[in-house]
Design a protein around this motif. Sequence first.
Motif, PDB file in Angstrom:
ATOM      1  N   LEU A 144       0.834  -1.200   0.000  1.00 33.72           N
ATOM      2  CA  LEU A 144       0.000   0.000   0.000  1.00 33.72           C
ATOM      3  C   LEU A 144       0.872   1.255   0.000  1.00 33.72           C
ATOM      4  O   LEU A 144       0.601   2.206  -0.742  1.00 33.72           O
ATOM      5  CB  LEU A 144      -0.943  -0.006   1.210  1.00 33.72           C
ATOM      6  CG  LEU A 144      -2.147  -0.943   1.093  1.00 33.72           C
ATOM      7  CD1 LEU A 144      -2.718  -1.253   2.466  1.00 33.72           C
ATOM      8  CD2 LEU A 144      -3.205  -0.344   0.186  1.00 33.72           C
ATOM      9  N   TRP A 148      -1.902  -0.109  -4.977  1.00 39.15           N
ATOM     10  CA  TRP A 148      -3.320   0.182  -5.177  1.00 39.15           C
ATOM     11  C   TRP A 148      -3.516   1.676  -4.953  1.00 39.15           C
ATOM     12  O   TRP A 148      -3.035   2.245  -3.982  1.00 39.15           O
ATOM     13  CB  TRP A 148      -4.191  -0.609  -4.196  1.00 39.15           C
ATOM     14  CG  TRP A 148      -4.076  -2.089  -4.367  1.00 39.15           C
ATOM     15  CD1 TRP A 148      -4.668  -2.853  -5.341  1.00 39.15           C
ATOM     16  CD2 TRP A 148      -3.299  -2.990  -3.574  1.00 39.15           C
ATOM     17  NE1 TRP A 148      -4.306  -4.173  -5.177  1.00 39.15           N
ATOM     18  CE2 TRP A 148      -3.469  -4.283  -4.103  1.00 39.15           C
ATOM     19  CE3 TRP A 148      -2.479  -2.837  -2.462  1.00 39.15           C
ATOM     20  CZ2 TRP A 148      -2.850  -5.401  -3.560  1.00 39.15           C
ATOM     21  CZ3 TRP A 148      -1.869  -3.944  -1.921  1.00 39.15           C
ATOM     22  CH2 TRP A 148      -2.058  -5.210  -2.470  1.00 39.15           C
ATOM     23  N   PHE A 188      -9.873  -2.910  -3.057  1.00 41.95           N
ATOM     24  CA  PHE A 188      -8.807  -3.772  -2.566  1.00 41.95           C
ATOM     25  C   PHE A 188      -9.183  -5.223  -2.843  1.00 41.95           C
ATOM     26  O   PHE A 188     -10.360  -5.571  -2.813  1.00 41.95           O
ATOM     27  CB  PHE A 188      -8.635  -3.539  -1.056  1.00 41.95           C
ATOM     28  CG  PHE A 188      -7.360  -4.050  -0.482  1.00 41.95           C
ATOM     29  CD1 PHE A 188      -6.154  -3.463  -0.804  1.00 41.95           C
ATOM     30  CD2 PHE A 188      -7.360  -5.112   0.394  1.00 41.95           C
ATOM     31  CE1 PHE A 188      -4.965  -3.914  -0.262  1.00 41.95           C
ATOM     32  CE2 PHE A 188      -6.184  -5.579   0.949  1.00 41.95           C
ATOM     33  CZ  PHE A 188      -4.986  -4.979   0.614  1.00 41.95           C
ATOM     34  N   TRP A 245      -5.863   2.156   6.735  1.00 39.43           N
ATOM     35  CA  TRP A 245      -5.394   1.911   5.365  1.00 39.43           C
ATOM     36  C   TRP A 245      -6.544   1.613   4.414  1.00 39.43           C
ATOM     37  O   TRP A 245      -6.474   1.934   3.224  1.00 39.43           O
ATOM     38  CB  TRP A 245      -4.415   0.742   5.333  1.00 39.43           C
ATOM     39  CG  TRP A 245      -3.100   1.039   5.936  1.00 39.43           C
ATOM     40  CD1 TRP A 245      -2.674   0.690   7.193  1.00 39.43           C
ATOM     41  CD2 TRP A 245      -2.018   1.761   5.344  1.00 39.43           C
ATOM     42  NE1 TRP A 245      -1.392   1.155   7.394  1.00 39.43           N
ATOM     43  CE2 TRP A 245      -0.970   1.813   6.278  1.00 39.43           C
ATOM     44  CE3 TRP A 245      -1.847   2.369   4.105  1.00 39.43           C
ATOM     45  CZ2 TRP A 245       0.238   2.442   6.013  1.00 39.43           C
ATOM     46  CZ3 TRP A 245      -0.644   2.990   3.841  1.00 39.43           C
ATOM     47  CH2 TRP A 245       0.390   3.034   4.790  1.00 39.43           C
ATOM     48  N   VAL A 283      -9.141   1.267  -0.788  1.00 38.96           N
ATOM     49  CA  VAL A 283      -7.964   1.948  -0.251  1.00 38.96           C
ATOM     50  C   VAL A 283      -8.377   3.342   0.195  1.00 38.96           C
ATOM     51  O   VAL A 283      -9.050   4.071  -0.540  1.00 38.96           O
ATOM     52  CB  VAL A 283      -6.839   2.017  -1.310  1.00 38.96           C
ATOM     53  CG1 VAL A 283      -5.631   2.762  -0.769  1.00 38.96           C
ATOM     54  CG2 VAL A 283      -6.458   0.613  -1.767  1.00 38.96           C
ATOM     55  N   LYS A 297      -2.997   8.174   3.462  1.00 33.99           N
ATOM     56  CA  LYS A 297      -2.220   7.118   4.111  1.00 33.99           C
ATOM     57  C   LYS A 297      -2.073   7.441   5.586  1.00 33.99           C
ATOM     58  O   LYS A 297      -1.749   8.578   5.948  1.00 33.99           O
ATOM     59  CB  LYS A 297      -0.839   6.997   3.452  1.00 33.99           C
ATOM     60  CG  LYS A 297      -0.900   6.499   2.053  1.00 33.99           C
ATOM     61  CD  LYS A 297       0.479   6.381   1.454  1.00 33.99           C
ATOM     62  CE  LYS A 297       0.381   5.921   0.002  1.00 33.99           C
ATOM     63  NZ  LYS A 297       1.669   5.909  -0.655  1.00 33.99           N
TER      64      LYS A 297
END
Length: 80
Positions: A22, A27, A33, A62, A73, A77
């Motif tokens: 990740l 992705w 996902f 995540w 996703v 982040k």
Amino acid sequence: MPDLDRSRNLWPQIADDLRKRLRAGEWAPGERFPGTVALAAHYGVAQATTQKAVVALRSEGWLRLEVGQGNFVSEAKPDH
């Protein structure tokens, strides 16, 4: 199939590998996902094992679950 240390719990190792992937952008944010069945086949483990890894990634931010659609996703982040 990635190398897993079968003498240790598998799901944390899978979660670590997925986190790395990740972070590397395998992705894109907002992308669906892979499901736990596909992940189990990729890693050569039971679906319950990949489910634990996916739940951990969701709890860390995540992934986000869209009921009836699957995991996606997250846009941002997490700072881990």
